[in-house]
Scaffold this active site. Structure first.
Site, PDB file in Angstrom:
ATOM      1  N   GLU A 150      -1.032  -4.927   8.811  1.00  0.00           N
ATOM      2  CA  GLU A 150      -0.524  -3.574   8.631  1.00  0.00           C
ATOM      3  C   GLU A 150      -0.725  -3.221   7.163  1.00  0.00           C
ATOM      4  O   GLU A 150      -0.107  -3.817   6.277  1.00  0.00           O
ATOM      5  CB  GLU A 150       0.962  -3.504   9.000  1.00  0.00           C
ATOM      6  CG  GLU A 150       1.581  -2.137   8.800  1.00  0.00           C
ATOM      7  CD  GLU A 150       3.088  -2.129   9.078  1.00  0.00           C
ATOM      8  OE1 GLU A 150       3.684  -1.045   9.033  1.00  0.00           O
ATOM      9  OE2 GLU A 150       3.667  -3.214   9.325  1.00  0.00           O
ATOM     10  N   GLU A 232       8.595   7.624   5.621  1.00  0.00           N
ATOM     11  CA  GLU A 232       9.695   6.770   6.045  1.00  0.00           C
ATOM     12  C   GLU A 232      10.954   7.230   5.305  1.00  0.00           C
ATOM     13  O   GLU A 232      11.173   6.851   4.161  1.00  0.00           O
ATOM     14  CB  GLU A 232       9.405   5.307   5.718  1.00  0.00           C
ATOM     15  CG  GLU A 232       8.286   4.724   6.557  1.00  0.00           C
ATOM     16  CD  GLU A 232       8.049   3.256   6.235  1.00  0.00           C
ATOM     17  OE1 GLU A 232       8.040   2.442   7.172  1.00  0.00           O
ATOM     18  OE2 GLU A 232       7.869   2.921   5.051  1.00  0.00           O
TER      19      GLU A 232
END
Length: 456
Positions: A150, A232
């Site tokens: 990721e 986020e």
């Protein structure tokens, strides 16, 4: 600290909230896992409130973006974020965009031409990061959790949040300087945090992936499955917006030719705690971007200890009267690695730190019910001569665990933590100082912090 995305998108069951938008309109998504497509399916926009039960709505721009219009989040900043609203190309939990040609193996000749760009707007409040989330899997997966790498590319962030793991280096890529963070949570998470925030970026996917490969965190045989750009939020988040997003072919091909093998290293200026290595340069069909230095203690196995852009490296923080072996390998911009050079053997001198005494003084920057951050731990050379290398030890209370560190290499044995300098901060002139920091977890309600800091 930022944790893993456990995205639970459920394909056809996803729904928008409040009202049904007509075809090609700009819907408002309020359901936790709502999604919609834009630009005739070229991209998918997801609300994705995976880490909280608080309300969040996003207003989707059919031209290729979205704005968070409502966000009632208030998550602790030492835990996971509330959500990851994003726009993406590719496949994510069985929801795929059209025309992306993903999944695509990173060894493909087409991979090097993949390019993406984004433009963002940031509000003046809240705690959040603005980041790409680029996923790789060992297989051409179109559903479920990816288990390869990721790649997080943080364009901006606020508050005390930080990526998974700990900082492992700094690199210049895509027109900026980035802190490099690494952690493993069932898959490798490699985060690039820009040292000077930006609201837009345009880069080839291989720019960051090649760097991750060169550090040993990713593989050229893995498949790119999705390229996502979003936010986020931990606290608030309303006003965060993706103004525009693109993904596609930008020309070019992937370089698959490795550099030539570097020359055998030679050692000089060896002290009780450091040595300086130099070697002959490698050549490459495109260009060598750097070298990885590998070290073995005695007859042990080799592992990377540093990366440089030149043909010399000073390894510090070594133990006196100890035999080490070194090899070097070259890497290019595509992440190709040369064969390892022949080894040179170095034995450090007897004695202490090469410059007199030193002290270590620690400051607890912040703490909460089950954790804390100690920063800075200031290391000062109190001797009359330049010091080459330092080692700080301290006691970790029972039940405490180191969860991340920066500007030092930490190891734990029982309750004793040993922090050694990195390649960049081991040399201290008389009265000069440097610092490092770390984060730790502890049992709920425990108020202890480490103690007994000593330097040698």
């Amino acid at each position: 600290m930022r944790y893993a995305h456990i995205h639970l998108l459920i394909g056809a069951l996803l729904a928008t909230c409040l009202f049904a938008a007509p075809a090609q309109a700009a819907p408002v998504l309020c359901d936790k896992y709502a999604s919609t497509t834009v630009q005739n399916g070229r991209y998918v926009v997801i609300n994705n409130v995976w880490g909280a039960d608080t309300a969040q709505c996003i207003d989707v721009n059919q031209n290729g973006g979205f704005t968070i219009t409502q966000a009632a989040h208030n998550k602790p900043t030492n835990g996971a974020p509330a959500s990851y609203p994003a726009i993406y190309a590719g496949c994510h939990y069985a929801t795929c965009s059209t025309g992306s040609n993903l999944p695509m193996q990173a060894s493909s000749s087409a991979f090097g031409s993949l390019r993406t760009s984004v433009s963002m707007t940031y509000p003046g409040s809240g705690v959040w990061d603005a980041a790409y989330d680029i996923w790789f899997d060992p297989t051409p997966r179109t559903d479920g959790q990816n288990t390869g790498a990721e790649i997080m590319v943080w364009l901006n962030h606020t508050g005390s949040i930080q990526p998974v793991g700990s900082q492992v280096g700094t690199v210049n890529l895509a027109g900026g300087t980035w802190q490099v963070w690494y952690g493993n949570i069932g898959w490798n998470v490699i985060s690039y945090v820009r040292t000077s925030p930006t609201s837009s970026i345009d880069f080839t996917i291989n720019t960051f992936y090649a760097d991750a490969i060169s550090r040993g965190y990713a593989q050229r045989s893995w498949y790119l499955t999705s390229v996502q750009a979003g936010f986020e939020p931990w606290v608030g988040g309303a006003g965060l917006a993706v103004n525009s997003f693109s993904f596609g072919s930008g020309g070019g091909t992937t370089d698959t030719s490795p550099p030539s093998t570097p020359g055998t290293p030679t050692a000089s200026n060896t002290t009780s705690t450091s040595t300086t290595l130099a070697w002959g340069a490698s050549s490459d069909n495109v260009g060598v971007t750097g070298y990885d230095v590998l070290r073995a203690t005695g007859n042990g196995s080799f592992s990377p200890v540093g990366s440089v852009g030149s043909t010399s490296y000073t390894d510090s923080g070594l133990s006196p009267s100890t035999t080490y072996r070194y090899r070097v390998r070259a890497r290019d911009a595509a992440g190709n690695l040369s064969s390892e050079s022949a080894a040179v053997t170095v034995t450090t001198q007897a004695g202490g730190g090469g410059g007199g005494g030193c002290t270590a003084a620690a400051t607890t920057q912040t703490q909460w019910n089950n954790g804390y951050v100690v920063q800075p731990v200031t290391v000062t050379n109190t001797g009359s001569a330049t010091r080459n290398g330092w080692t700080v030890t301290f006691t970790l209370p029972a039940g405490h665990t180191i969860t991340g560190s920066w500007n030092a290499v930490l190891s734990v044995s029982g309750s004793t933590v040993t922090a050694r300098n990195t390649a960049n901060n081991g040399t201290l002139a008389p009265n000069a100082a440097t610092s490092f920091g770390f984060q730790a977890s502890r049992p709920e309600g425990n108020t202890q912090v480490p103690s007994g800091y000593t330097c040698a």
